[in-house]
Motif scaffolding. Sequence first.
Motif, PDB file in Angstrom:
ATOM      1  N   THR A   1     -40.302  80.719 -23.995  1.00 48.13           N
ATOM      2  CA  THR A   1     -39.078  80.687 -24.457  1.00 48.13           C
ATOM      3  C   THR A   1     -38.184  81.381 -24.108  1.00 48.13           C
ATOM      4  O   THR A   1     -37.120  81.036 -24.009  1.00 48.13           O
ATOM      5  CB  THR A   1     -39.322  80.742 -26.062  1.00 48.13           C
ATOM      6  N   GLU A   2     -38.468  82.742 -23.864  1.00 50.99           N
ATOM      7  CA  GLU A   2     -37.648  83.893 -23.651  1.00 50.99           C
ATOM      8  C   GLU A   2     -37.150  83.566 -22.023  1.00 50.99           C
ATOM      9  O   GLU A   2     -35.828  83.652 -21.679  1.00 50.99           O
ATOM     10  CB  GLU A   2     -38.321  85.115 -23.435  1.00 50.99           C
ATOM     11  N   LYS A   3     -37.944  83.036 -21.161  1.00 53.13           N
ATOM     12  CA  LYS A   3     -37.449  82.469 -19.942  1.00 53.13           C
ATOM     13  C   LYS A   3     -36.396  81.644 -19.974  1.00 53.13           C
ATOM     14  O   LYS A   3     -35.558  81.520 -19.174  1.00 53.13           O
ATOM     15  CB  LYS A   3     -38.546  82.036 -18.952  1.00 53.13           C
ATOM     16  N   ILE A   4     -36.810  80.544 -20.672  1.00 50.86           N
ATOM     17  CA  ILE A   4     -35.958  79.392 -21.053  1.00 50.86           C
ATOM     18  C   ILE A   4     -34.424  79.841 -21.555  1.00 50.86           C
ATOM     19  O   ILE A   4     -33.384  79.571 -20.968  1.00 50.86           O
ATOM     20  CB  ILE A   4     -36.401  78.223 -21.730  1.00 50.86           C
ATOM     21  N   ASP A   5     -34.530  80.789 -22.603  1.00 48.75           N
ATOM     22  CA  ASP A   5     -33.368  81.146 -23.093  1.00 48.75           C
ATOM     23  C   ASP A   5     -32.615  82.191 -22.191  1.00 48.75           C
ATOM     24  O   ASP A   5     -31.520  81.933 -22.053  1.00 48.75           O
ATOM     25  CB  ASP A   5     -33.802  82.033 -24.366  1.00 48.75           C
ATOM     26  N   PHE A   6     -33.160  82.935 -21.320  1.00 49.94           N
ATOM     27  CA  PHE A   6     -32.415  83.777 -20.445  1.00 49.94           C
ATOM     28  C   PHE A   6     -32.147  82.952 -19.370  1.00 49.94           C
ATOM     29  O   PHE A   6     -30.751  83.151 -18.805  1.00 49.94           O
ATOM     30  CB  PHE A   6     -33.462  84.676 -19.604  1.00 49.94           C
ATOM     31  N   ALA A   7     -32.728  81.987 -18.778  1.00 54.07           N
ATOM     32  CA  ALA A   7     -31.913  80.947 -17.755  1.00 54.07           C
ATOM     33  C   ALA A   7     -30.787  80.595 -18.142  1.00 54.07           C
ATOM     34  O   ALA A   7     -29.611  80.360 -17.515  1.00 54.07           O
ATOM     35  CB  ALA A   7     -32.989  80.018 -16.970  1.00 54.07           C
ATOM     36  N   LEU A   8     -30.898  79.791 -19.504  1.00 53.60           N
ATOM     37  CA  LEU A   8     -29.509  79.119 -19.975  1.00 53.60           C
ATOM     38  C   LEU A   8     -28.534  79.932 -20.256  1.00 53.60           C
ATOM     39  O   LEU A   8     -27.392  79.745 -19.702  1.00 53.60           O
ATOM     40  CB  LEU A   8     -29.928  78.342 -21.373  1.00 53.60           C
ATOM     41  N   SER A   9     -28.938  81.236 -20.784  1.00 50.78           N
ATOM     42  CA  SER A   9     -27.770  82.162 -21.125  1.00 50.78           C
ATOM     43  C   SER A   9     -26.967  82.838 -19.739  1.00 50.78           C
ATOM     44  O   SER A   9     -25.915  82.836 -19.700  1.00 50.78           O
ATOM     45  CB  SER A   9     -28.422  83.355 -21.890  1.00 50.78           C
ATOM     46  N   GLU A  10     -27.952  82.832 -18.784  1.00 49.49           N
ATOM     47  CA  GLU A  10     -27.577  83.298 -17.524  1.00 49.49           C
ATOM     48  C   GLU A  10     -26.427  82.172 -16.959  1.00 49.49           C
ATOM     49  O   GLU A  10     -25.397  82.538 -16.428  1.00 49.49           O
ATOM     50  CB  GLU A  10     -28.464  83.788 -16.405  1.00 49.49           C
ATOM     51  N   HIS A  11     -26.871  81.003 -16.867  1.00 47.03           N
ATOM     52  CA  HIS A  11     -26.111  79.920 -16.261  1.00 47.03           C
ATOM     53  C   HIS A  11     -24.847  79.980 -17.091  1.00 47.03           C
ATOM     54  O   HIS A  11     -23.554  79.722 -16.509  1.00 47.03           O
ATOM     55  CB  HIS A  11     -26.876  78.585 -16.498  1.00 47.03           C
ATOM     56  N   ILE A  12     -24.976  79.822 -18.532  1.00 53.26           N
ATOM     57  CA  ILE A  12     -23.585  79.791 -19.306  1.00 53.26           C
ATOM     58  C   ILE A  12     -22.698  80.849 -19.111  1.00 53.26           C
ATOM     59  O   ILE A  12     -21.472  80.733 -18.971  1.00 53.26           O
ATOM     60  CB  ILE A  12     -23.869  79.408 -20.934  1.00 53.26           C
ATOM     61  N   SER A  13     -23.293  82.225 -18.948  1.00 54.02           N
ATOM     62  CA  SER A  13     -22.539  83.182 -18.782  1.00 54.02           C
ATOM     63  C   SER A  13     -21.761  83.159 -17.438  1.00 54.02           C
ATOM     64  O   SER A  13     -20.540  83.448 -17.522  1.00 54.02           O
ATOM     65  CB  SER A  13     -23.397  84.409 -18.853  1.00 54.02           C
TER      66      SER A  13
ATOM     67  N   ASN B   1     -16.416  82.861 -14.780  1.00 54.54           N
ATOM     68  CA  ASN B   1     -15.815  82.178 -13.394  1.00 54.54           C
ATOM     69  C   ASN B   1     -14.940  80.954 -13.812  1.00 54.54           C
ATOM     70  O   ASN B   1     -14.499  80.433 -12.608  1.00 54.54           O
ATOM     71  CB  ASN B   1     -16.839  82.076 -12.379  1.00 54.54           C
ATOM     72  N   GLN B   2     -14.863  80.719 -15.047  1.00 57.15           N
ATOM     73  CA  GLN B   2     -14.236  79.253 -15.344  1.00 57.15           C
ATOM     74  C   GLN B   2     -12.881  79.208 -14.675  1.00 57.15           C
ATOM     75  O   GLN B   2     -12.672  78.107 -13.762  1.00 57.15           O
ATOM     76  CB  GLN B   2     -14.236  79.021 -16.598  1.00 57.15           C
ATOM     77  N   ASN B   3     -12.082  80.059 -14.710  1.00 52.05           N
ATOM     78  CA  ASN B   3     -10.698  79.842 -14.080  1.00 52.05           C
ATOM     79  C   ASN B   3     -10.844  79.709 -12.553  1.00 52.05           C
ATOM     80  O   ASN B   3      -9.887  79.015 -11.884  1.00 52.05           O
ATOM     81  CB  ASN B   3      -9.772  81.040 -14.749  1.00 52.05           C
ATOM     82  N   TYR B   4     -11.506  80.767 -12.102  1.00 51.38           N
ATOM     83  CA  TYR B   4     -11.667  80.694 -10.595  1.00 51.38           C
ATOM     84  C   TYR B   4     -12.045  79.285  -9.845  1.00 51.38           C
ATOM     85  O   TYR B   4     -11.634  78.782  -9.229  1.00 51.38           O
ATOM     86  CB  TYR B   4     -12.726  82.003 -10.290  1.00 51.38           C
ATOM     87  N   ILE B   5     -13.155  78.870 -10.641  1.00 53.16           N
ATOM     88  CA  ILE B   5     -13.732  77.610 -10.382  1.00 53.16           C
ATOM     89  C   ILE B   5     -12.760  76.473 -10.482  1.00 53.16           C
ATOM     90  O   ILE B   5     -12.619  75.734  -9.484  1.00 53.16           O
ATOM     91  CB  ILE B   5     -14.984  77.477 -11.186  1.00 53.16           C
TER      92      ILE B   5
END
Length: 192
Positions: free
Chosen positions: A4-16, A21-25
């Motif tokens: 569960t921690e791995k899933i939460d970490f991956a999702l948080s890392e992706h979202i962050s 980088n949203q404006n740059y993208i």
Amino acid sequence: MTKTEKIDFALSEHISLLHNNQNYIKNKIDEVSLILIDALLNKKKIIWCGNGGSAAQASHLSAELVGGMFKKKKSPLKSICLNTDTAFITAWSNDDTYDNIFSRQIEAIGSSSDVLVALTTSGNSKNIINAIKLAKSKKIFTITFTGNQGGEVAKLSDLNLNIHSENTARIQELHILIGHIICEIVETSYNS
């Protein structure tokens, strides 16, 4: 770390990474889309390439343009992916070198004012570097999707879209998201 921690970490890392980088993208999506639309309107082709996971994404995005992702009954767009020709790639890399697989194909089919889109998470793939150099000599506009710090490829290409991360999975996740948005814009703009 638990599952569960791995899933939460991956999702948080992706979202962050996306959020930071949203404006740059958004700006890069706009730039790339305009270049691809212009090339297609001028009867030029989009040439894609990559290695490994990036090869799969290059093939996927090229197929979206040819097949039509959103308006399948509209005209196909001129798009080809170099890393899908396994007979050529295996023969040429066996007889010559893997470093020239893409540049050799660009030499054969690339024309002035075409656009090369190369995906590489490291930015240092020798065959991508060689492809960009040959493309530029043929007056082919070069766009690169990179990760990490962009590597040598970022310095060579005409337009670089870099995801500042060292995590290959997160880089590739954003590359495919960005690619899908670009394909949608190109397809709907070109076929409207």
